[in-house]
Design a protein around this motif. Structure first.
Motif: not given
Ligand SMILES: Nc1ncnc2c1ncn2[C@@H]1O[C@H](COP(=O)(O)OP(=O)(O)OP(=O)(O)O)[C@@H](O)[C@H]1O
Ligand SMILES: NC(=O)c1ccc[n+]([C@@H]2O[C@H](COP(=O)(O)O)[C@@H](O)[C@H]2O)c1
Ligand SMILES: [Zn+2]
Length: 273
Positions: A19-23, A70-71, A239-240
């Motif tokens: 998934p999308i991460t903070i990075m 991502a949204r 996201v989590m």
């Protein structure tokens, strides 16, 4: 006040976001700071473009989930948005095509037509400076430049056989330009130095050093989730929560596409392509 000497830039990040991460979000902030610090650019928008399911990467979960995550992540930003076009295509789309698509959208939004034939761009004469270096397309100063934003691993993947078409690499860097965030040390500089193509286009490759080095990756997040470990603070909280609510990422999902060849390798390994 608007500075007429600065060029507007839109940053486009392509990837799995699985998934999308903070990075992934940090990449946009780092790139914007870097470009604006040169005094030459003003970054006006960031676009996250998750890859479609047709990419066939191992462990790649459905695009609908990756898009939604991502949204949720982009809600924390006032300038980074998610675009579903790439993820919605039935087949995997080459990154060069994705960039062209977004450039056309940009021109349309600005009420301009693309005077460069986007399909035949490789065959057309490019703008070149006196050393023969290609210049980014926005020798047109009336529209923002569109640049590919990625990590150093994507830059280094340019040398993997049958993964990228040489003309796509030339178009991405020569026509549009890249902003590349280092993932560890100075390898990206060395890589540019060692590649004649990349060296020729070095003026269009912006290498941004991440001083707060970290190894956050979607792979790490998926692994932790499979093991029931916490992923808090590696991902935005919404996201989590989405992952937990939908029970995403298991040993089973990691096996997706396990026996399938990655779409670009399939496409370019075939003779005649
Ligand atoms: N820690 C990081 N530093 C720099 N760039 C990163 C980092 N994590 C991801 N990126 C960049 O983000 C983009 C999207 O990558 P991707 O979705 O593959 O994330 P990832 O964390 O590398 O995932 P995976 O582990 O599944 O490969 C790529 O350009 C990648 O290089
Ligand atoms: N030839 C190409 O255009 C090409 C090849 C490999 C990966 N890519 C893109 O680079 C990104 C890489 O993502 P991953 O690092 O998650 O594999 C994806 O958006 C993918 O579509 C493009
Ligand atoms: Zn990756």
């Amino acid at each position: 006040m608007e500075n007429s000497d600065t060029t507007k830039v839109v940053l486009l990040a392509c990837g799995s976001f699985n998934p999308i991460t903070i990075m992934h979000l940090r990449m946009f902030e780092l790139a914007r700071d870097y470009l604006e610090d040169t005094g030459k650019y003003r970054v006006v928008k960031g676009i996250i473009s998750p890859v479609g399911d047709g990419y066939k990467k191992k462990g790649l979960i459905e695009a609908s989930h990756r898009l939604e995550m991502a949204r949720l992540a982009a809600e924390s930003s006032d300038w980074v948005k998610v675009d579903p076009w790439e993820a919605q295509q039935a087949e995997w789309v080459e990154t060069a095509k994705v960039i062209r698509h977004h450039y056309e959208e940009l021109l349309a939004a600005e009420g301009k037509n693309d005077q460069v034939d986007t399909v035949k761009v490789g065959k057309k004469r490019r703008h070149e400076d006196r050393d023969g270096f290609s210049l980014p397309h926005s020798v047109r100063t009336d529209v923002p430049q569109l640049k590919l934003l990625c990590g150093a691993d994507v830059l280094e993947s340019f040398s993997v056989p049958n993964l990228w078409k040489p003309e796509d690499i030339t178009e991405i860097i020569g026509r549009f330009g890249m902003v590349c965030i280092t993932r560890a040390g100075n390898d990206a500089w060395k890589f540019v130095h060692q590649s004649d193509t990349l060296w020729r286009h070095r003026k269009n490759i912006h290498l941004v050093k991440e001083w707060v080095t970290n190894d956050i990756s979607s792979t790490h997040v998926r692994r932790a989730l499979r093991r029931g470990q916490s992923v808090r603070y590696l991902l935005p909280d919404p996201v989590m929560q989405y992952i937990l609510e939908h029970s995403l990422y298991s040993a089973e999902s990691e096996e997706k596409n396990v026996d399938v060849i990655l779409a670009p390798l399939q496409r370019y390994s075939k003779s005649g392509n």
